[in-house]
Design an enzyme around this catalytic site. Structure first.
Site, mmCIF file in Angstrom:
data_model
loop_
_atom_site.group_PDB
_atom_site.id
_atom_site.type_symbol
_atom_site.label_atom_id
_atom_site.label_comp_id
_atom_site.label_asym_id
_atom_site.label_seq_id
_atom_site.Cartn_x
_atom_site.Cartn_y
_atom_site.Cartn_z
ATOM 1 C CB SER A 62 9.211 1.663 -8.884
ATOM 2 O OG SER A 62 9.071 2.662 -9.844
ATOM 3 C CG ASP A 79 -0.645 -11.953 -1.729
ATOM 4 O OD1 ASP A 79 0.243 -11.664 -0.907
ATOM 5 O OD2 ASP A 79 -1.799 -11.511 -1.668
ATOM 6 C CG ASN A 135 -10.547 -8.444 1.571
ATOM 7 O OD1 ASN A 135 -11.318 -9.372 1.754
ATOM 8 N ND2 ASN A 135 -9.248 -8.577 1.683
ATOM 9 C CB VAL A 144 -4.035 -2.319 -0.415
ATOM 10 C CG1 VAL A 144 -3.495 -1.653 -1.665
ATOM 11 C CG2 VAL A 144 -2.895 -2.738 0.502
ATOM 12 C CG HIS A 148 -6.373 -6.132 -4.115
ATOM 13 N ND1 HIS A 148 -6.627 -4.912 -3.519
ATOM 14 C CD2 HIS A 148 -6.249 -7.023 -3.103
ATOM 15 C CE1 HIS A 148 -6.644 -5.063 -2.206
ATOM 16 N NE2 HIS A 148 -6.421 -6.335 -1.924
ATOM 17 C CG HIS A 150 -6.815 -11.624 -2.273
ATOM 18 N ND1 HIS A 150 -5.546 -11.615 -1.754
ATOM 19 C CD2 HIS A 150 -7.399 -10.471 -1.877
ATOM 20 C CE1 HIS A 150 -5.365 -10.506 -1.064
ATOM 21 N NE2 HIS A 150 -6.487 -9.782 -1.126
#
Length: 162
Positions: A62, A79, A135, A144, A148, A150
């Site tokens: 979306s 990113d 993180n 968030v 994830h 990075h």
């Protein structure tokens, strides 16, 4: 086509792209290329109540994203809030809020995420080195709550981080 608003750093990182995304018309604005100094405050306000809506929007397409790789277990995309010349995120399809909440059953998935991150780094020209960052929680400045990784590279990274 609207610019991609990406996960994690796109919401709470340094360089925010001014963007309008899809039918939700979400806007993110900020200073390009510099940390605004509020990442810790944003992480402290973030609630670990499952995946952030943007993660779901990226996973279900979306919300557009610069997808670099995809399989049934994960998605890799650039990113929007780059902290290095090369900066992309690896996220699992499975909704895991943070690394401290992984279970024994996630062992293969975690290995897969790291292997995909390594292969994508190599394909992105990061043969001379790169850094993985995950993180976790408020003190780890996670803002968030969808796991994830990075991947940063393309220049000499400094130590210590943080």
């Amino acid at each position: 086509m609207a610019a991609a608003i990406l996960l994690a750093a796109g919401l709470c990182g340094a360089r925010r792209a001014e963007a309008v995304a899809g039918p939700r018309r979400a806007q993110v604005r900020g200073a390009a290329g510099v940390t605004d100094g509020n990442e810790v405050a944003k992480a402290q306000k973030a609630a670990p109540r499952g995946a952030a809506p943007t993660v779901s929007w990226i996973l279900d397409r979306s919300l557009p994203a610069g997808v670099l790789y995809e399989d049934q277990q994960c998605l890799v995309f650039r990113d929007a809030a780059t902290q290095a010349p090369v900066h992309f995120l690896v996220i699992p399809e499975k909704p895991i809020p943070c690394i401290s909440q992984v279970e024994e059953e996630d062992r293969k998935l975690l290995g897969h995420l790291l292997l995909v991150a390594k292969k994508t780094a190599k394909a992105g020209g990061l043969g001379d080195g790169y850094r993985f960052v995950i993180n976790d929680g408020e003190l780890g400045a996670q803002c968030v709550y969808h796991l994830h990784i990075h991947v940063l590279g393309g220049r000499q990274l400094q130590w210590p981080p943080g």
